[in-house]
Scaffold this motif. Structure first.
Motif, PDB file in Angstrom:
ATOM      1  N   LYS A  82       0.817  -1.199   0.000  1.00  0.00           N
ATOM      2  CA  LYS A  82       0.000   0.000   0.000  1.00  0.00           C
ATOM      3  C   LYS A  82       0.864   1.268   0.000  1.00  0.00           C
ATOM      4  CE  LYS A  82      -4.308  -1.420   0.123  1.00  0.00           C
ATOM      5  NZ  LYS A  82      -5.322  -0.977  -0.864  1.00  0.00           N
ATOM      6  N   GLU A  83       1.921   1.247   0.838  1.00  0.00           N
ATOM      7  CA  GLU A  83       2.718   2.475   0.965  1.00  0.00           C
ATOM      8  C   GLU A  83       4.062   2.108   1.567  1.00  0.00           C
ATOM      9  OE1 GLU A  83       2.306   7.001   2.845  1.00  0.00           O
ATOM     10  OE2 GLU A  83       0.896   5.397   3.423  1.00  0.00           O
ATOM     11  N   VAL A  84       5.116   2.889   1.159  1.00  0.00           N
ATOM     12  CA  VAL A  84       6.470   2.723   1.695  1.00  0.00           C
ATOM     13  C   VAL A  84       6.965   4.099   2.083  1.00  0.00           C
ATOM     14  CG1 VAL A  84       8.812   1.927   1.255  1.00  0.00           C
ATOM     15  CG2 VAL A  84       6.876   0.731   0.199  1.00  0.00           C
ATOM     16  N   MET A  85       7.528   4.191   3.309  1.00  0.00           N
ATOM     17  CA  MET A  85       8.030   5.470   3.806  1.00  0.00           C
ATOM     18  C   MET A  85       9.334   5.222   4.558  1.00  0.00           C
ATOM     19  SD  MET A  85       4.619   7.314   5.310  1.00  0.00           S
ATOM     20  CE  MET A  85       4.237   5.896   6.352  1.00  0.00           C
ATOM     21  N   ILE A  86      10.189   6.291   4.548  1.00  0.00           N
ATOM     22  CA  ILE A  86      11.379   6.294   5.391  1.00  0.00           C
ATOM     23  C   ILE A  86      11.277   7.522   6.274  1.00  0.00           C
ATOM     24  CG2 ILE A  86      13.881   6.451   5.476  1.00  0.00           C
ATOM     25  CD1 ILE A  86      14.031   5.008   2.834  1.00  0.00           C
ATOM     26  N   LEU A  87      11.271   7.298   7.591  1.00  0.00           N
ATOM     27  CA  LEU A  87      11.145   8.378   8.564  1.00  0.00           C
ATOM     28  C   LEU A  87      12.473   8.571   9.232  1.00  0.00           C
ATOM     29  CD1 LEU A  87       7.791   7.254  10.288  1.00  0.00           C
ATOM     30  CD2 LEU A  87       8.068   8.646   8.247  1.00  0.00           C
ATOM     31  N   ASN A  88      12.773   9.821   9.596  1.00  0.00           N
ATOM     32  CA  ASN A  88      13.947  10.037  10.423  1.00  0.00           C
ATOM     33  C   ASN A  88      13.555   9.779  11.890  1.00  0.00           C
ATOM     34  OD1 ASN A  88      12.481  12.222  11.269  1.00  0.00           O
ATOM     35  ND2 ASN A  88      13.770  13.768  10.275  1.00  0.00           N
ATOM     36  N   PRO A  89      14.511   9.751  12.815  1.00  0.00           N
ATOM     37  CA  PRO A  89      14.158   9.427  14.225  1.00  0.00           C
ATOM     38  C   PRO A  89      13.126  10.376  14.816  1.00  0.00           C
ATOM     39  CG  PRO A  89      16.493   9.156  13.895  1.00  0.00           C
ATOM     40  CD  PRO A  89      15.995   9.768  12.619  1.00  0.00           C
ATOM     41  N   ALA A  90      12.993  11.598  14.281  1.00  0.00           N
ATOM     42  CA  ALA A  90      12.022  12.543  14.827  1.00  0.00           C
ATOM     43  C   ALA A  90      10.631  12.323  14.260  1.00  0.00           C
ATOM     44  CB  ALA A  90      12.465  13.967  14.529  1.00  0.00           C
ATOM     45  N   PHE A 113       4.696   2.106  16.674  1.00  0.00           N
ATOM     46  CA  PHE A 113       5.820   1.189  16.623  1.00  0.00           C
ATOM     47  C   PHE A 113       6.452   1.015  17.992  1.00  0.00           C
ATOM     48  CE2 PHE A 113      10.559   1.285  16.147  1.00  0.00           C
ATOM     49  CZ  PHE A 113      10.727  -0.052  15.913  1.00  0.00           C
ATOM     50  N   CYS A 114       6.652   2.142  18.715  1.00  0.00           N
ATOM     51  CA  CYS A 114       7.270   2.065  20.049  1.00  0.00           C
ATOM     52  C   CYS A 114       6.695   3.182  20.902  1.00  0.00           C
ATOM     53  CB  CYS A 114       8.791   2.209  19.921  1.00  0.00           C
ATOM     54  SG  CYS A 114       9.644   2.147  21.535  1.00  0.00           S
ATOM     55  N   PRO A 115       5.636   2.883  21.694  1.00  0.00           N
ATOM     56  CA  PRO A 115       5.035   3.907  22.553  1.00  0.00           C
ATOM     57  C   PRO A 115       6.061   4.448  23.550  1.00  0.00           C
ATOM     58  CG  PRO A 115       3.581   1.994  22.374  1.00  0.00           C
ATOM     59  CD  PRO A 115       4.903   1.588  21.775  1.00  0.00           C
ATOM     60  N   ASN A 116       6.016   5.755  23.775  1.00  0.00           N
ATOM     61  CA  ASN A 116       6.846   6.421  24.781  1.00  0.00           C
ATOM     62  C   ASN A 116       8.342   6.343  24.455  1.00  0.00           C
ATOM     63  OD1 ASN A 116       4.506   7.004  26.305  1.00  0.00           O
ATOM     64  ND2 ASN A 116       4.637   4.976  27.285  1.00  0.00           N
ATOM     65  N   CYS A 117       8.717   6.180  23.148  1.00  0.00           N
ATOM     66  CA  CYS A 117      10.131   6.146  22.759  1.00  0.00           C
ATOM     67  C   CYS A 117      10.571   7.535  22.255  1.00  0.00           C
ATOM     68  CB  CYS A 117      10.378   5.118  21.658  1.00  0.00           C
ATOM     69  SG  CYS A 117      10.193   3.409  22.231  1.00  0.00           S
ATOM     70  N   THR A 118      11.861   7.811  22.459  1.00  0.00           N
ATOM     71  CA  THR A 118      12.479   9.066  21.977  1.00  0.00           C
ATOM     72  C   THR A 118      13.455   8.719  20.870  1.00  0.00           C
ATOM     73  OG1 THR A 118      14.237   8.934  23.618  1.00  0.00           O
ATOM     74  CG2 THR A 118      12.215  10.094  24.254  1.00  0.00           C
ATOM     75  N   PRO A 119      13.921   9.734  20.128  1.00  0.00           N
ATOM     76  CA  PRO A 119      14.873   9.421  19.051  1.00  0.00           C
ATOM     77  C   PRO A 119      16.137   8.763  19.538  1.00  0.00           C
ATOM     78  CG  PRO A 119      13.898  11.571  18.706  1.00  0.00           C
ATOM     79  CD  PRO A 119      13.417  11.126  20.038  1.00  0.00           C
ATOM     80  N   ALA A 120      16.493   8.970  20.836  1.00  0.00           N
ATOM     81  CA  ALA A 120      17.728   8.390  21.347  1.00  0.00           C
ATOM     82  C   ALA A 120      17.571   6.965  21.801  1.00  0.00           C
ATOM     83  CB  ALA A 120      18.265   9.241  22.503  1.00  0.00           C
ATOM     84  N   ASN A 121      16.360   6.483  22.033  1.00  0.00           N
ATOM     85  CA  ASN A 121      16.200   5.109  22.559  1.00  0.00           C
ATOM     86  C   ASN A 121      15.235   4.296  21.717  1.00  0.00           C
ATOM     87  OD1 ASN A 121      13.849   6.397  23.191  1.00  0.00           O
ATOM     88  ND2 ASN A 121      13.844   5.829  25.363  1.00  0.00           N
ATOM     89  N   LEU A 122      15.249   4.493  20.415  1.00  0.00           N
ATOM     90  CA  LEU A 122      14.404   3.685  19.544  1.00  0.00           C
ATOM     91  C   LEU A 122      14.927   2.245  19.519  1.00  0.00           C
ATOM     92  CD1 LEU A 122      13.890   6.140  16.544  1.00  0.00           C
ATOM     93  CD2 LEU A 122      12.208   5.468  18.258  1.00  0.00           C
ATOM     94  N   PRO A 123      14.030   1.238  19.441  1.00  0.00           N
ATOM     95  CA  PRO A 123      14.467  -0.166  19.393  1.00  0.00           C
ATOM     96  C   PRO A 123      15.172  -0.449  18.077  1.00  0.00           C
ATOM     97  CG  PRO A 123      12.107  -0.030  19.086  1.00  0.00           C
ATOM     98  CD  PRO A 123      12.550   1.354  19.448  1.00  0.00           C
TER      99      PRO A 123
END
Length: 632
Positions: A82-90, A113-123
């Motif tokens: 359906k759709e393809v995207m590339i997101l930055n950490p923000a 994808f990851c509730p309560n995650c920040t750009p520094a602690n993404l899985p």
């Protein structure tokens, strides 16, 4: 209450259980199959995503941004994507298969994808999930973090502080996965329904053939048995448990039928036994119900068959009452009998349904009910009911039976005159043979014959008066003449026992209104009763006199007397204390009945040893008020 058939309940239960099991099985199959399909699609998307990620990484290292956009665009055009995207950490969209999405911030995608995650602690590991967008439909979204490598430090910084350079998001259409799952589930449901129906049919046939039909036969036979059809039996098929149950039921029914036949035969024997008793017999249970009665008691109650008296209440049959008799007013054996007083005797007037009355004498006894080896606290009451009117009924045959006691005396009275007649006739015959002229002596002999024949005729007339049927209408009876003639019939018996006779008869020749032969029977019974009381001889005295408006007859003897203990019972039917023990016990009872029938009274004036006196009083027929009253 309507019958709930076991077959219907079994069908409902069987299909309910099979349906519930099938639904649970289908839900479990759908869950695991969907999970398997999703896992397979996830693995496939992971493979595609890894290939795409590698291509992206090479393009990013070569800084080939147009090539990277072409790869994203081509991948978005693939079937099922359906759709393809590339997101930055923000969360900013840097590359997308749909150009209008470029530059947008999709922080909500990172939160999915990851509730309560920040750009520094993404899985760092990929994640795949089903979700439903606001536009509708269902998507399978794959999240692939693009890790920061040393080659990328120049643009993205140190990997320790920036572990993820971006996130590759690929949305797949989940509808084909669901559709494939539903198609397989429907196919499985159809196959399962066929299997369930076949299993249910087989189970129903088996249960109906080997369980329900035998149980239905048992139910039909049990119902017939409860309705009194003791010949009902159950067909036995096979050798399984149901066949053993049917065989046991038939054996029980046979024993029950045999026991019932034995009870019926015993009941018939008992009924025939008590029907042979001339007195009335009835048995009463503790609840005042008649459980058994004989034919004589049925006749006393005025009913044709004793079976109609069963289960009727004794107070209804005896007194025509609707409630039990008060023990303080009636002699109730159920209330009076006990272990200390097991028997009871009392007089009772039976009130028949046709309003007629019957005087009876009841002898009641307590009959404990035996329950196994123990004696129950409740007891039955057995009553012997004697019809006093029938007991004292003095028929013509009874009179002739009483006259049998006079046979010896009467034979003696007639024998002597007849002997004299024979001698006179023989002498007359001799006179005629010797001389036909001695007429004077012949006349004397013939005169003697006439006197002796007259004496015989007098004896027979007295006997015939005593034995004739009673007249339905009263007549004038000369008391003195009746006494003389009756006692003359007893002369031989009196002389044989050494008993003297003294008559003190009123010279006014008193008269009463009565049946002549009844008065003769009264005098006969009292005289014979006096003879029985004087086995060693004595004196019989008969006195008549007028007392006001009554005529008194007094019969005395010098016999053994009457003890005080039995004085109250001497007029009871069948009560006898004769010295020779041959009495029927009806003499005084009949005497009292005859006296009362003619308006008289009888009582014992004296009863000591050496002097016993019976006194009778009758209305004087020559007294005008008495005559007027009798006429009225």
């Amino acid at each position: 209450m309507p019958t709930q058939h076991l077959s219907r309940r079994f069908i409902v239960f069987l299909f309910g259980v099979l349906g519930l099991v099938s639904v649970c099985f289908l839900l479990m199959f759908y869950y695991f199959y969907s999970a398997q399909i999703a896992d397979e699609r996830t693995q496939a998307s992971h493979s595609v995503s890894l290939l795409l990620k590698s291509s992206l990484e090479r393009a990013m290292l070569r800084r080939d941004l147009p090539g990277l956009r072409d790869i994203i665009s081509d991948l978005g055009k693939q079937e099922g994507v359906k759709e393809v995207m590339i997101l930055n950490p923000a969360g900013e969209v840097r590359f997308a298969s749909q150009p209008q999405r470029l530059g947008q911030t999709e922080a909500a995608i990172i939160q999915q994808f990851c509730p309560n995650c920040t750009p520094a602690n993404l899985p760092l590991e990929p994640v795949t999930r089903f979700f439903t967008p606001n536009a509708g439909g269902e998507l399978l979204r794959t999240f692939h973090p693009v890790r920061n490598k040393p080659e990328c430090m120049q643009c993205h910084g140190n990997p320790a502080s920036h572990p993820v350079n971006g996130i590759l998001v690929v949305d797949y259409d989940a509808a084909p996965i669901r559709e494939k799952g539903w198609v397989n589930i429907l196919m499985l449901t159809g196959a399962g329904a066929v299997a369930v129906l076949f299993s249910a049919g087989a189970a129903w046939w088996f249960m109906r053939r080997y369980v329900l039909q035998p149980i239905s036969s048992l139910d039909t036979a049990s119902h017939a048995l409860s309705q009194g059809n003791l010949a009902a039996r159950v067909p036995v098929r096979g050798k399984d448990e149901m066949a053993n149950l049917a065989s046991t039921f038939n054996h029980m029914a046979e024993r029950l039928q045999h026991s019932h036949q034995v009870l019926q035969s015993r009941e018939q024997f008992l009924q025939g036994l008590i029907d042979a008793v001339p007195d009335g017999v009835r048995v009463i249970d503790p609840y005042f119900q008649i459980v058994l009665a004989n034919r004589a008691y049925a006749e006393q109650c005025g009913v044709a068959c004793p079976e109609t008296l069963r289960q009727q209440y004794c107070y209804k049959v005896t007194y025509q009452r609707d409630t039990p008799c008060p023990p303080s007013l009636r002699s109730c054996p159920l209330a009076m009998l006990s272990a200390e007083q097991p028997t009871l005797k009392f007089m009772e007037t039976l009130h028949r349904a046709d309003t007629s009355l019957l005087s009876t004498e009841v002898y009641a006894a307590r009959l404990p009910v035996v329950a196994g080896e123990a004696v129950a606290s409740e007891c039955l009451v057995v009553e012997s009911v004697r019809d006093l009117d029938k007991a004292v009924q003095y028929s013509h045959e009874q009179k002739l039976a009483s006259l049998g006691e006079l046979a010896a005396g009467v034979a003696h009275e007639i024998h002597n005159p007849l002997a004299s007649v024979r001698i006179a006739l023989q002498a007359s015959d001799q006179i005629l043979d010797t001389s036909q002229e001695n007429v004077t002596e012949l006349k004397d002999y013939l005169h003697l014959v006439d006197e002796q024949v007259e004496q015989c005729l007098n004896v027979t007339r007295r006997l015939m008066k005593l034995g004739t049927l009673a007249s339905g209408h009263p007549e004038l009876v000369e008391v003195n003449g009746v006494i003389r003639e009756t006692l003359s019939l007893l002369r031989f018996e009196r002389e044989q026992q050494g008993i003297g006779e003294a008559l003190q008869l009123d010279s006014s020749n008193p008269r009463i209104l009565a049946a002549d032969n009844d008065v003769r029977m009264i005098i006969l019974n009292l005289a014979q009763n006096a003879f029985h009381a004087m086995p060693a001889g004595g004196e019989l005295r008969v006195i008549t006199r007028k007392q006001g408006a009554t005529v008194e007859i007094r019969v005395e003897d010098t016999g053994t007397g009457i003890p005080d203990a039995i004085l109250a019972h001497i007029f009871d039917p069948f009560f006898s204390r004769r010295h020779d023990q041959r009495g029927t016990g009806l003499g005084l009872t009949i005497t009292r009945t005859l006296v009362k029938q003619h308006g008289g009274q009888i009582q014992v004036a004296e009863h000591a040893a050496g002097k016993t006196a019976f006194v009778l009083h009758f209305p004087d027929a020559d007294d005008v008020p008495n005559v007027t009253q009798e006429a009225a």
